[in-house]
Enzyme design. Structure first.
Site, PDB file in Angstrom:
ATOM      1  N   ASP A 256     -12.539 -37.166 -13.865  1.00 29.64           N
ATOM      2  CA  ASP A 256     -10.734 -36.150 -13.264  1.00 29.64           C
ATOM      3  C   ASP A 256     -11.315 -35.801 -12.171  1.00 29.64           C
ATOM      4  O   ASP A 256     -12.937 -35.064 -11.509  1.00 29.64           O
ATOM      5  CB  ASP A 256     -10.822 -35.457 -14.687  1.00 29.64           C
ATOM      6  CG  ASP A 256     -10.240 -35.723 -15.500  1.00 29.64           C
ATOM      7  OD1 ASP A 256      -9.971 -37.042 -15.605  1.00 29.64           O
ATOM      8  OD2 ASP A 256      -9.089 -35.140 -16.271  1.00 29.64           O
TER       9      ASP A 256
ATOM     10  N   HIS B  70     -16.003 -34.735 -15.458  1.00 30.01           N
ATOM     11  CA  HIS B  70     -15.147 -34.605 -14.011  1.00 30.01           C
ATOM     12  C   HIS B  70     -16.837 -35.212 -12.449  1.00 30.01           C
ATOM     13  O   HIS B  70     -17.752 -35.292 -13.162  1.00 30.01           O
ATOM     14  CB  HIS B  70     -15.357 -33.730 -13.857  1.00 30.01           C
ATOM     15  CG  HIS B  70     -13.572 -33.179 -14.634  1.00 30.01           C
ATOM     16  ND1 HIS B  70     -14.356 -32.940 -16.650  1.00 30.01           N
ATOM     17  CD2 HIS B  70     -12.975 -31.919 -14.112  1.00 30.01           C
ATOM     18  CE1 HIS B  70     -13.397 -31.784 -15.677  1.00 30.01           C
ATOM     19  NE2 HIS B  70     -12.494 -32.202 -15.041  1.00 30.01           N
TER      20      HIS B  70
HETATM   21 ZN    ZN Z   1      -8.888 -31.997 -13.930  1.00 31.01          ZN
END
Ligand code: ZN
Ligand code: NAG
Ligand code: NAG
Length: 443
Positions: free
Chosen positions: A150, A304
């Site tokens: 992400d 992430h």
């Molecule tokens: Zn996010």
């Protein structure tokens, strides 16, 4: 709550972000007319992959023309393309968008609904409260590890891409619209390496706290920018920031933009590595536990590409994925059975031009659609059809003129509001400030 020291961390870092607009990627660059050929499995192909587009002449990624039609920060709900708003109104009138009340929150804290509204009830089904709507993807198939990251594109994206390529892995990249504007080079590197691009909203808000038009802007602009930056590919999947979605938000994503929702079933909290919220050792232990555990259901781990440390955490865990016998695969490919865009199989294969698409039937011919039921959800008499919306995903916006719209609605964090106060900042620095807000404030 948002710790004050993060502001001091954010600002020096933000001003150190280098200019990112010096390289322009022209995704429409034609192949030479004469033969330039290497066998498909030649290693040089990894360096020169080209993704064919839909034939439309899109502005080069990173150029001023490419970015000028898009909002610089929080989308103004009064300046959305009419086609999107008309489609929303038609869907509401047809009873397709549940009338769930907006939630409220303070940054960093789970949103709450008005008294008497049950977030786990069938009317709301909030993913924040772990209500699993049957159409959302929370689990990978047995034996599969669904790879996804992400918050990109960001400065540490290239390190991740290099590792993925070395290991012949493809991932899904859930991208933030303003980060694509700020880091066009990293965006193009992701796309050109064959990565699957999915949406992660425009400015990363808690989506259930937004009204319908605000939800529309967050999703529409992100899909439109991905479309205009990938030769016309329309994303098929999105991931709600903080995992915050409910029946209303889910319905807008699916009915108006054809976006299906991907959540996760394990969370590394790797986004908090920078602030001491977790450590590499803690993540490694969690990964060891998950990866040596049962293979049913398969794993979708929230990760992430937001810092060197979070990328490193994945690199450290990767050997465990292999040694424990998991099949790693891009989570969008798992969710879409190999089809990661609405009108293209993946970043490397051909695109069906949106202009000839009918309703939501915009998967490449020969590829089975998993969303067979939704054609009937939009009455054929109701203007406009989803195909119209898809055609106009690239519609340009009346320029808003300034970055001051950042404070207009639902400023995501205190730091973002701070970004807005210094009106002398250049646009790039404003975006960088917002980006660092992303980095420091949320999962
Ligand atoms: Zn996010
Ligand atoms: C997934 O794709 C494969 C190959 O394209 C196909 O054989 C299979 O039936 C598909 N599965 C589903 C559930 O659509
Ligand atoms: C997207 O690209 C198309 C085709 O070049 C262009 O007409 C449209 O204005 C672009 N959208 C935005 C918001 O800039």
């Amino acid at each position: 709550m948002f710790p004050a020291f993060l502001l001091f961390f954010s600002l020096p870092f933000a001003s150190a972000v280098p200019a990112t607009r010096d390289h322009v990627h022209n995704i429409n660059h034609p192949l030479p007319a004469t033969s330039w050929y290497l066998p498909r499995d030649h290693p040089a192909n990894d360096l020169f992959k080209r993704a064919p587009g839909d034939g439309v002449n899109y502005a080069p990624v990173g150029s001023p023309t490419w970015s000028s039609g898009f909002p610089q920060s929080t989308p103004d709900p009064n300046k959305l393309p009419a086609e999107w708003v008309n489609a929303l109104n038609a869907a509401v009138a047809a009873g397709k968008i549940p009338n769930v009340p907006q939630s409220t929150n303070t940054p960093g804290v789970n949103p709450v609904y008005p008294q008497g509204v049950n977030p786990n009830g069938p009317e709301v089904c909030s993913a924040t409260y772990k209500c699993r709507h049957p159409e959302d993807i929370w689990d990978a198939p047995p034996n599969y590890f669904g790879t996804g990251f992400d918050d990109g594109p960001l400065p540490d994206t290239p390190k991740l891409l290099q590792f993925l390529q070395q290991n012949h892995e493809t991932a899904t990249h859930f991208m933030i619209g303003v980060n694509i504007l700020a880091y066009p080079q990293q965006f193009s590197a992701t796309f050109e390496s064959g990565g699957d691009i999915a949406a992660h909203t425009w400015t990363h808000p808690y989506m259930t706290t937004l009204n319908n038009l605000e939800v529309l802007g967050q999703l529409g602009w992100t899909s439109a920018l991905i479309k205009n930056s990938t030769g016309g590919r329309i994303p098929r999947f999105w991931r709600p920031p903080y995992g915050d979605s409910d029946n209303r938000v889910r319905a807008i994503a699916k009915e108006i933009f054809g976006l299906e929702t991907i959540l996760w079933n394990q969370d590394t909290r790797d986004w908090s590595l920078l602030t001491g919220g977790t450590t590499q050792a803690t993540i490694h232990n969690s990964m060891q536990q998950w990866l040596s555990g049962p293979k049913t259901p398969g794993l979708i781990v929230l990760e992430h590409e937001s810092s060197d440390q979070s990328v490193q955490a994945f690199m450290d865990a990767y050997p465990l994925i292999k040694s424990n016998g998991w099949n790693a695969m891009s989570v969008a490919q798992l969710a879409g059975n190999g089809t990661t865009y609405r009108n293209a199989k993946d970043s490397m294969s051909s695109v069906t031009p949106a202009g000839i698409l009918v309703d939501d039937d915009i998967v490449p011919s020969g590829t089975p659609s998993s969303s067979s039921s939704s054609s009937s959800l939009v009455p054929s008499s109701a203007p406009p059809s989803r195909s119209t919306v898809m055609q106009t995903l690239g519609q340009s916006q009346t320029p808003t003129g300034s970055g001051n719209s950042l404070a207009a609605t639902n400023t995501p964090t205190e730091s973002a509001a701070l970004c807005n106060t210094d009106t002398t900042w250049s646009r790039t620095l404003l975006l960088a400030c917002l980006t660092v807000t992303v980095l420091s404030a949320w999962p």
